[in-house]
Motif scaffolding. Structure first.
Motif, short mmCIF file in Angstrom:
data_model
loop_
_atom_site.label_atom_id
_atom_site.label_comp_id
_atom_site.label_asym_id
_atom_site.label_seq_id
_atom_site.Cartn_x
_atom_site.Cartn_y
_atom_site.Cartn_z
N ARG A 105 35.36 37.63 30.62
CA ARG A 105 34.47 38.35 31.51
C ARG A 105 34.95 38.40 32.96
O ARG A 105 34.36 39.10 33.77
CB ARG A 105 33.06 37.73 31.47
CG ARG A 105 32.34 37.89 30.13
CD ARG A 105 30.85 37.60 30.29
NE ARG A 105 30.62 36.26 30.81
CZ ARG A 105 30.42 35.20 30.04
NH1 ARG A 105 30.45 35.33 28.72
NH2 ARG A 105 30.20 34.01 30.58
N PRO B 71 39.30 41.29 33.23
CA PRO B 71 38.18 41.26 32.28
C PRO B 71 38.31 42.34 31.20
O PRO B 71 38.88 43.41 31.44
CB PRO B 71 36.95 41.53 33.15
CG PRO B 71 37.38 41.28 34.54
CD PRO B 71 38.85 41.52 34.60
N SER C 238 35.99 44.14 30.24
CA SER C 238 35.19 45.28 30.67
C SER C 238 35.98 46.27 31.52
O SER C 238 35.55 47.40 31.71
CB SER C 238 33.98 44.80 31.47
OG SER C 238 34.39 44.06 32.61
#
Length: 224
Positions: free
Chosen positions: A20, A42, A44
């Motif tokens: 993360r 990360p 994401s």
């Protein structure tokens, strides 16, 4: 097993947290290879940092088919430099080399600079934030991580005539990983005029290029 002991702890914690955040890890040093440090971002962020690091440092996709003594490598040209893992590898393995890199994706180019700056290697490398081709033009680049290709929608980028930039230079290692644009370069008669000692290339299938691997292989054989 390839990381330093302190980086192992950071890496395992990063994986347990679900990737993360962003972390820096360092490879262990080996004879003739001072371990570089690089960032894993990360999940994401939509990047492929971990996969690229495995390809370069673990699977050793960039190893030359015949070992070249490190002191003999003076110039490496990286077409499709991505986030700089390949450049870190070469600059660590070939202590006398400079790297001339090309990467049109703005996010990859920014991460390239971050990774090389972290290791103090920017003085030995030059990044052109452009795509390469057989003629100058402007086009669009898809935003698809490591598989971003010329054409379609996405970023507007500059394409430069790479043969003009490389003419007259002795290239010890030429890496080509440009997501299907390799055909434009290999078809150009000026490719045979480049002074290249070793080629490392990733070929790509395209709908208009069935049997791409065989074509690329035959073309390189024709060129000797």
């Amino acid at each position: 097993r390839a990381l330093t002991s302190s980086s192992v702890m950071h890496y395992l914690a990063w994986r347990l947290r679900g990737r993360r955040d962003a972390i820096w890890v360092r490879l262990r040093s080996a004879p003739e290879f001072p371990g570089p440090e690089f960032q894993l971002r990360p999940r994401s962020a939509g990047n492929s940092d971990l996969g690229v690091a495995y390809e370069v440092f673990i699977h050793r996709y960039l190893d030359t088919p015949v070992r070249i003594p490190p002191e003999r490598v003076k110039l490496v040209v990286d077409l499709g430099a991505n986030v700089g893992m390949s450049c870190l590898y070469w600059l660590a393995a070939y202590w006398r080399a400079e790297v001339l890199a090309f990467e049109p994706h703005p996010k990859h180019a920014a991460q390239w600079r971050a990774n090389l700056e972290r290791n103090g290697l920017l003085p030995r490398a030059t990044l052109h934030p452009v795509a390469v081709g057989a003629r100058d033009r402007r086009t669009r680049l898809s935003d698809a991580g490591t598989t971003s290709q010329l054409g379609g929608t996405g970023y507007e980028v500059e394409v430069v005539d790479v043969f003009r930039l490389l003419a007259g230079r002795r290239i010890d290692i030429l890496k080509i990983d440009i997501e299907g644009s390799e055909y434009e370069l290999l078809e150009d008669p000026r490719f045979d005029e480049l002074d290249v000692r070793t080629v490392i290339m990733e070929w790509h299938e395209r709908e208009d290029r069935p049997g791409g691997r065989a074509w690329c292989s035959e073309r390189l054989k024709e060129l000797g």
